[in-house]
Scaffold this active site. Structure first.
Site, PDB file in Angstrom:
ATOM      1  N   SER A 108       0.835  -1.197   0.000  1.00 10.69           N
ATOM      2  CA  SER A 108       0.000   0.000   0.000  1.00 10.69           C
ATOM      3  C   SER A 108       0.875   1.254   0.000  1.00 10.69           C
ATOM      4  O   SER A 108       1.571   1.520  -0.974  1.00 10.69           O
ATOM      5  CB  SER A 108      -0.968  -0.037   1.182  1.00 10.69           C
ATOM      6  OG  SER A 108      -1.946   0.966   1.073  1.00 10.69           O
ATOM      7  N   HIS A 168      -4.042  -0.750  -4.573  1.00  8.29           N
ATOM      8  CA  HIS A 168      -5.485  -1.019  -4.399  1.00  8.29           C
ATOM      9  C   HIS A 168      -6.196  -0.787  -5.743  1.00  8.29           C
ATOM     10  O   HIS A 168      -7.323  -0.287  -5.770  1.00  8.29           O
ATOM     11  CB  HIS A 168      -6.098  -0.101  -3.333  1.00  8.29           C
ATOM     12  CG  HIS A 168      -5.463  -0.183  -1.989  1.00  8.29           C
ATOM     13  ND1 HIS A 168      -5.767  -1.158  -1.050  1.00  8.29           N
ATOM     14  CD2 HIS A 168      -4.509   0.598  -1.406  1.00  8.29           C
ATOM     15  CE1 HIS A 168      -5.049  -0.960   0.040  1.00  8.29           C
ATOM     16  NE2 HIS A 168      -4.278   0.086  -0.143  1.00  8.29           N
ATOM     17  N   GLU A 199      -5.177  -5.275  -4.942  1.00  4.64           N
ATOM     18  CA  GLU A 199      -5.009  -5.821  -3.602  1.00  4.64           C
ATOM     19  C   GLU A 199      -4.668  -7.315  -3.652  1.00  4.64           C
ATOM     20  O   GLU A 199      -5.031  -8.016  -4.603  1.00  4.64           O
ATOM     21  CB  GLU A 199      -6.277  -5.601  -2.778  1.00  4.64           C
ATOM     22  CG  GLU A 199      -6.567  -4.129  -2.538  1.00  4.64           C
ATOM     23  CD  GLU A 199      -7.787  -3.888  -1.665  1.00  4.64           C
ATOM     24  OE1 GLU A 199      -8.420  -4.885  -1.228  1.00  4.64           O
ATOM     25  OE2 GLU A 199      -8.118  -2.720  -1.425  1.00  4.64           O
TER      26      GLU A 199
END
Length: 280
Positions: A148, A198, A225
């Site tokens: 992330s 994401h 993800e």
């Protein structure tokens, strides 16, 4: 405008240097698009770093507003596999850093950057010995992994997540607009791509398209993800459960209408787990 010109110059310089840099690097990158990490992915991190055989790994949790919790959960994913030689190592901005902590980064076979806010991480490490030693470890053969926010910081040109024209945060851009995407300087472990994370789950196509139109020298790599790219030189392997979307603007096309961006000849490829691709 001056800031944009400086960033564009930095971008072009990094792209021109990227091939030469790759020849000197012995390490690999493991760039995760966020979300959960399946056990098979964590096993791959362990295998590629070699910490199941020797050495150790460290977790840098500075992206998180709760670094202790972040370090706990990040190390625990390794402990569940019986790999107990991974440790959290937290730094705060402007601290007087002990040499032993810097040596812990320098000698780690795995450096794992947790999720949170990429701006928070760079605010702590940018221009410090921490940043220098991460580069040194990567060059000397360590695996640098990040999820992330820890994925966003990998590239030189880093997407912050903020919209310059729409300050209220949204998980995806609503438009493809001129001078809307905010870019800051990341770690620069890889210089010829810009990373978004994401990606499929949060439909971040507008954001990455904006980036490769505004900065056409870069290749946009959107990682979903529970998915990662393993970077070895110029070769990237998709690892995990979902897709990696790659955008290129080979003709450096850019047109505008009022505040809207346009471009012609944009290339898009969708890669699945197990597939590889190269970035020249």
């Amino acid at each position: 405008m001056l800031k944009r010109l400086l960033i564009a110059s930095l971008c072009l310089g990094c792209v021109l240097q990227s091939c030469a840099q790759d020849l000197n690097v012995k390490g690999k990158l493991f760039i995760i698009g966020g979300g959960s990490r399946p056990a098979s992915m964590v096993e791959r991190i362990v295998k590629e770093s070699g910490i199941d055989k020797e050495g150790y790994g460290i977790v840098l949790p500075m992206s998180s507003s709760e670094p202790d919790s972040s370090a706990y959960y990040a190390t625990n994913q390794f402990y569940k596999l019986g790999v107990n030689n991974v440790y959290g190592l937290h730094f705060v901005k402007d601290e007087k850093i002990q040499r032993s902590k810097l040596d812990s980064i320098r000698n780690a076979k795995l450096i794992y950057i947790s999720g949170g806010d990429q701006n928070r991480f760079m605010d702590v490490v940018a221009g410090t010995e921490i940043e220098t030693i991460i580069h040194e470890a990567y060059k000397n053969g360590s695996l640098i992994a990040g999820t992330s926010a820890g994925a966003a910081v990998m590239s030189e040109m880093m997407i912050t997540g903020n919209e310059l024209k729409h300050p209220d945060y949204a998980s995806t851009f609503r438009n493809i607009e001129y001078e809307n995407i905010e870019i800051q300087t990341g770690l620069g472990l890889i210089t010829n791509i810009i990373v978004d994370q994401h990606f499929v789950k949060r439909s971040r196509y507008n954001r990455l398209l904006s980036a490769i139109i505004e900065y056409p020298e870069l290749v946009g790599v959107g990682i979903d993800e529970s998915t990662a790219i393993l970077v070895s030189g110029n070769t990237m392997e998709v690892v995990g459960e979902s897709q990696v979307i790659v955008f290129k603007n080979p003709n450096k096309s850019k047109t505008t209408f009022e505040d809207k961006l346009g471009a012609k000849g944009i290339n898009m490829n969708i890669y699945l787990p197990g597939e590889t691709f190269t970035i020249d």
